[in-house]
Scaffold this active site. Structure first.
Site, mmCIF file in Angstrom:
data_model
loop_
_atom_site.group_PDB
_atom_site.id
_atom_site.type_symbol
_atom_site.label_atom_id
_atom_site.label_comp_id
_atom_site.label_asym_id
_atom_site.label_seq_id
_atom_site.Cartn_x
_atom_site.Cartn_y
_atom_site.Cartn_z
ATOM 1 N N LYS A 22 0.839 -1.216 0.000
ATOM 2 C CA LYS A 22 0.000 0.000 0.000
ATOM 3 C C LYS A 22 0.865 1.254 0.000
ATOM 4 C CE LYS A 22 -1.676 1.359 4.177
ATOM 5 N NZ LYS A 22 -1.333 2.719 4.643
ATOM 6 N N ASN A 23 1.831 1.293 0.901
ATOM 7 C CA ASN A 23 2.592 2.532 1.079
ATOM 8 C C ASN A 23 3.606 2.785 -0.031
ATOM 9 O OD1 ASN A 23 1.074 3.009 3.289
ATOM 10 N ND2 ASN A 23 2.663 2.501 4.808
ATOM 11 N N ARG A 92 -4.406 10.272 4.801
ATOM 12 C CA ARG A 92 -3.202 11.059 4.944
ATOM 13 C C ARG A 92 -2.456 11.241 3.615
ATOM 14 N NH1 ARG A 92 -0.016 14.214 8.403
ATOM 15 N NH2 ARG A 92 2.134 13.852 7.868
ATOM 16 N N CYS A 116 -5.291 7.714 9.609
ATOM 17 C CA CYS A 116 -5.492 6.918 10.819
ATOM 18 C C CYS A 116 -5.305 7.784 12.065
ATOM 19 C CB CYS A 116 -4.477 5.777 10.864
ATOM 20 S SG CYS A 116 -5.010 4.310 9.974
ATOM 21 N N ARG A 121 -0.534 14.548 13.330
ATOM 22 C CA ARG A 121 0.212 14.257 12.106
ATOM 23 C C ARG A 121 0.314 15.530 11.280
ATOM 24 N NH1 ARG A 121 -1.694 8.547 9.707
ATOM 25 N NH2 ARG A 121 0.357 8.609 8.742
ATOM 26 N N PRO A 122 1.243 16.423 11.684
ATOM 27 C CA PRO A 122 1.353 17.693 10.960
ATOM 28 C C PRO A 122 1.910 17.497 9.546
ATOM 29 C CG PRO A 122 3.029 17.554 12.699
ATOM 30 C CD PRO A 122 2.207 16.304 12.777
ATOM 31 N N ILE A 123 1.825 18.540 8.717
ATOM 32 C CA ILE A 123 2.370 18.467 7.354
ATOM 33 C C ILE A 123 3.391 19.580 7.127
ATOM 34 C CG2 ILE A 123 0.431 17.257 6.248
ATOM 35 C CD1 ILE A 123 -0.579 20.061 5.362
ATOM 36 N N ASP A 124 3.908 20.127 8.259
ATOM 37 C CA ASP A 124 4.821 21.265 8.144
ATOM 38 C C ASP A 124 6.058 20.945 7.293
ATOM 39 O OD1 ASP A 124 5.274 19.507 10.356
ATOM 40 O OD2 ASP A 124 6.824 20.850 11.089
ATOM 41 N N LEU A 125 6.578 19.715 7.375
ATOM 42 C CA LEU A 125 7.797 19.385 6.625
ATOM 43 C C LEU A 125 7.513 19.368 5.121
ATOM 44 C CD1 LEU A 125 9.143 16.530 8.936
ATOM 45 C CD2 LEU A 125 9.932 18.902 8.847
ATOM 46 N N ASP A 306 4.777 0.666 12.198
ATOM 47 C CA ASP A 306 3.594 -0.034 11.667
ATOM 48 C C ASP A 306 3.519 -1.492 12.114
ATOM 49 O OD1 ASP A 306 2.877 2.285 10.426
ATOM 50 O OD2 ASP A 306 3.552 1.693 8.434
ATOM 51 N N VAL A 328 7.859 7.153 16.942
ATOM 52 C CA VAL A 328 7.502 7.799 15.672
ATOM 53 C C VAL A 328 6.195 8.578 15.774
ATOM 54 C CG1 VAL A 328 7.075 7.437 13.201
ATOM 55 C CG2 VAL A 328 8.776 6.034 14.385
HETATM 56 N N1 EPU Z 1 5.838 14.644 10.791
HETATM 57 C C1 EPU Z 1 5.861 15.986 11.104
HETATM 58 N N2 EPU Z 1 5.672 16.881 10.099
HETATM 59 C C2 EPU Z 1 5.464 16.500 8.809
HETATM 60 C C3 EPU Z 1 5.444 15.127 8.488
HETATM 61 C C4 EPU Z 1 5.629 14.220 9.518
HETATM 62 O O1 EPU Z 1 6.040 16.357 12.257
HETATM 63 O O2 EPU Z 1 5.301 17.376 7.946
HETATM 64 C C5 EPU Z 1 6.005 13.658 11.881
HETATM 65 C C6 EPU Z 1 4.735 12.818 12.061
HETATM 66 O O3 EPU Z 1 3.799 13.503 12.846
HETATM 67 C C7 EPU Z 1 5.260 11.579 12.708
HETATM 68 C C8 EPU Z 1 6.646 11.434 12.060
HETATM 69 O O4 EPU Z 1 6.984 12.703 11.523
HETATM 70 O O5 EPU Z 1 5.394 11.768 14.077
HETATM 71 C C9 EPU Z 1 6.721 10.389 10.963
HETATM 72 O O6 EPU Z 1 5.789 10.678 9.967
HETATM 73 P P1 EPU Z 1 6.065 10.343 8.431
HETATM 74 O O7 EPU Z 1 5.863 11.579 7.642
HETATM 75 O O8 EPU Z 1 7.361 9.612 8.280
HETATM 76 O O9 EPU Z 1 4.864 9.334 8.140
HETATM 77 P P2 EPU Z 1 3.818 9.405 6.957
HETATM 78 O O10 EPU Z 1 4.507 9.685 5.676
HETATM 79 O O11 EPU Z 1 2.667 10.220 7.351
HETATM 80 C C10 EPU Z 1 4.145 6.872 6.379
HETATM 81 C C11 EPU Z 1 3.236 5.692 6.251
HETATM 82 C C12 EPU Z 1 2.713 5.312 7.622
HETATM 83 C C13 EPU Z 1 3.923 4.984 8.508
HETATM 84 C C14 EPU Z 1 4.895 6.167 8.547
HETATM 85 C C15 EPU Z 1 6.161 5.885 9.316
HETATM 86 C C16 EPU Z 1 2.312 6.003 4.058
HETATM 87 C C17 EPU Z 1 1.121 6.267 3.221
HETATM 88 N N3 EPU Z 1 2.132 6.024 5.378
HETATM 89 O O12 EPU Z 1 3.337 7.896 6.944
HETATM 90 O O13 EPU Z 1 1.908 4.158 7.446
HETATM 91 O O14 EPU Z 1 3.483 4.695 9.809
HETATM 92 O O15 EPU Z 1 5.256 6.528 7.199
HETATM 93 O O16 EPU Z 1 6.830 4.797 8.780
HETATM 94 O O17 EPU Z 1 3.388 5.734 3.532
HETATM 95 C C18 EPU Z 1 0.280 2.597 8.008
HETATM 96 O O18 EPU Z 1 0.483 2.049 6.915
HETATM 97 O O19 EPU Z 1 -0.410 2.061 8.934
HETATM 98 C C19 EPU Z 1 0.838 3.919 8.260
HETATM 99 C C20 EPU Z 1 0.393 4.736 9.207
#
Ligand code: EPU
Length: 429
Positions: A22-23, A92, A116, A121-125, A306, A328
């Site tokens: 999926k990811n 997300r 989820c 789960r911010p998007i600032d980055l 995960d 995480v």
């Molecule tokens: N974060 C920030 N700011 C941002 C982006 C992330 O603070 O702009 C923080 C998040 O809040 C979190 C950490 O960084 O605390 C890690 O987040 P990341 O961005 O790495 O995760 P993601 O891209 O939102 C993907 C997977 C998740 C998986 C995480 C970590 C996808 C679609 N989702 O999420 O998958 O848990 O990486 O490996 O690729 C799942 O499949 O159940 C799932 C949640």
């Protein structure tokens, strides 16, 4: 409302093929917006999140057709860069569309992504990185408007190796003018998969799988040859945990064992027997299991967040005290109260769970609050005495294709049922 009803106590056995990731498929679907053409994607699992992403693409004018495990995506019809809010809030990964839309059309209008319930789960980055590439971003009333006639290559240092931000920025930078370096990039296998896909589209990217990714922008991209998505390492890990927790023996086919090193290592430490061949893994659960004194989740190649809920469910059966630290996400222990209802002895203190075992699990009615929490509850149900009802199958369907059929084929007694809620949701009659 659908639930899984499980009668526990069966040792799972047999051979099972792991479906596509999926990811990995989600960012690849977003990347199809980067080129005008017809894409053939193989091994794309038929999951709720994939359907949601396909629906968003269709709302933008792209045609998406499923034939078994193949998706044919015709991005020639792209006619909008406004992602409908109702679809945006479903998951997300909708944020992945920002980079490709900006790069291809010079503008993107999106809402804030859902996903989820596993913490803030911010998007600032994502937004900061795109701004560094030259995008002008306005946020007002729940809408994000991003503009950049042409993105400009630059160096972006991520504060944290975010998987999604790394992917979004790789896609945006692929069509930027000049060279972009993403420093402190995520190193997950899905990042390497996206690099392979984008390079097959004509991008010039290197370094995925390391902390620094270098992207030399190109003028235009094209659809690659048919692309086969990598197998899902978290589905594989969940099946591995199912074999271990039921004292069963399962052979997993179509897996990439290198993607699962930390998971295999953790389960081996508990005494589970695991044999690895190039594209298959055999797992056997043999009691007594040993506790894990301390294990923290961390970005790849560390132990994946995960897989934390599934490992935690399994550790309720290990002898001694295990300590799991979630680094995480800040809200990813919502499976714990449900496991406690089933007889587990677990105490959570902020980021740390202390699990005392072994405790006999007894069937109960429990609720999945998110995808992996749901998977953990199904695992507990498979090992428990009596009948467990896991409510909220919809969460599990986001990431596992017909999980009940997969487990039933391995001997489990599990069915899906539709239950009508006894009380109408608030505000409804
Ligand atoms: N974060 C920030 N700011 C941002 C982006 C992330 O603070 O702009 C923080 C998040 O809040 C979190 C950490 O960084 O605390 C890690 O987040 P990341 O961005 O790495 O995760 P993601 O891209 O939102 C993907 C997977 C998740 C998986 C995480 C970590 C996808 C679609 N989702 O999420 O998958 O848990 O990486 O490996 O690729 C799942 O499949 O159940 C799932 C949640």
């Amino acid at each position: 409302m659908e639930s899984f009803v499980i009668e526990g106590g069966v040792r799972l056995s047999g051979t099972v093929r792991v479906h596509g990731a999926k990811n990995a498929a989600l960012p690849i679907l977003a990347a199809t917006l980067l080129a005008d053409g017809l894409f053939v994607l193989e091994n794309v699992p038929d999951l709720l999140d994939i359907r949601s992403m396909a629906e968003i693409l269709m709302a933008l004018g792209v045609r998406v057709k499923r034939e078994g495990e193949m998706l044919v995506v015709d991005a020639r019809g792209l006619r909008s860069n406004v992602v409908p809010e109702a679809l945006m809030s479903r998951m997300r990964s909708s944020i992945f569309l920002m980079g490709p839309l900006l790069a291809r059309t010079g503008e993107a209008v999106l809402g804030y992504p859902g996903g989820c319930a596993i913490g803030t789960r911010p998007i600032d980055l994502h937004l900061e990185g795109l701004k560094k590439l030259g995008a002008v971003i306005h946020e007002y009333g729940g809408t994000i408007l991003a503009r950049a006639p042409r993105l400009e290559g630059t160096t972006i240092v991520l504060d944290y190796p975010s998987v999604g931000a790394t992917e979004n920025l790789m896609m945006a930078a692929a069509l930027a003018r000049g060279t972009t370096r993403i420093v402190n990039a995520a190193r997950e296998p899905e990042i390497q998969e996206l690099e392979r896909f984008l390079n097959a589209m004509g991008a010039r990217i290197r370094g995925a799988g390391t902390h620094a990714i270098v992207i030399e922008g190109v003028e235009r991209l094209h659809p690659p040859r048919p692309h086969r998505v990598i197998p899902d390492r978290i589905v594989a890990g969940t099946l591995l945990a199912a074999a271990a927790i039921t004292e069963g023996r399962i052979v997993l086919e179509d897996v990439i064992p290198e993607h699962l090193e930390a998971v295999i290592d953790a389960f081996r430490k508990t005494g589970a027997r695991i044999e690895v061949a190039p594209d298959r893994i055999a797992v056997e659960g043999v009691r007594p299991y040993r506790a894990i004194h301390r294990l923290s989740t961390s970005p790849h190649p560390g132990f994946p967040t995960d897989m934390q809920p599934q490992l935690l469910a399994y550790l309720t059966q290990a002898e001694g005290t295990s300590v799991l630290v979630e680094t995480v996400f800040d809200g990813r222990f919502r499976h714990v109260p449900e496991l406690v209802k089933m007889g587990a002895d677990i105490v959570v203190d902020y980021h740390t769970a202390v699990i005392r075992g072994p405790r006999r699990l007894v069937g109960a009615r429990v609720r999945a609050t998110d995808l992996r929490a749901g998977a953990a509850l199904v695992l507990a149900g498979l090992a428990a005495e009596g009948v467990t009802i896991v409510e909220g199958a919809v969460h599990i369907d986001r990431g596992y294709h017909r999980l009940e059929e997969t487990f039933a084929a391995l001997g489990a007694r599990i069915v899906r049922t539709t239950e009508r809620p006894l009380l109408a949701p608030e505000g409804q009659v």
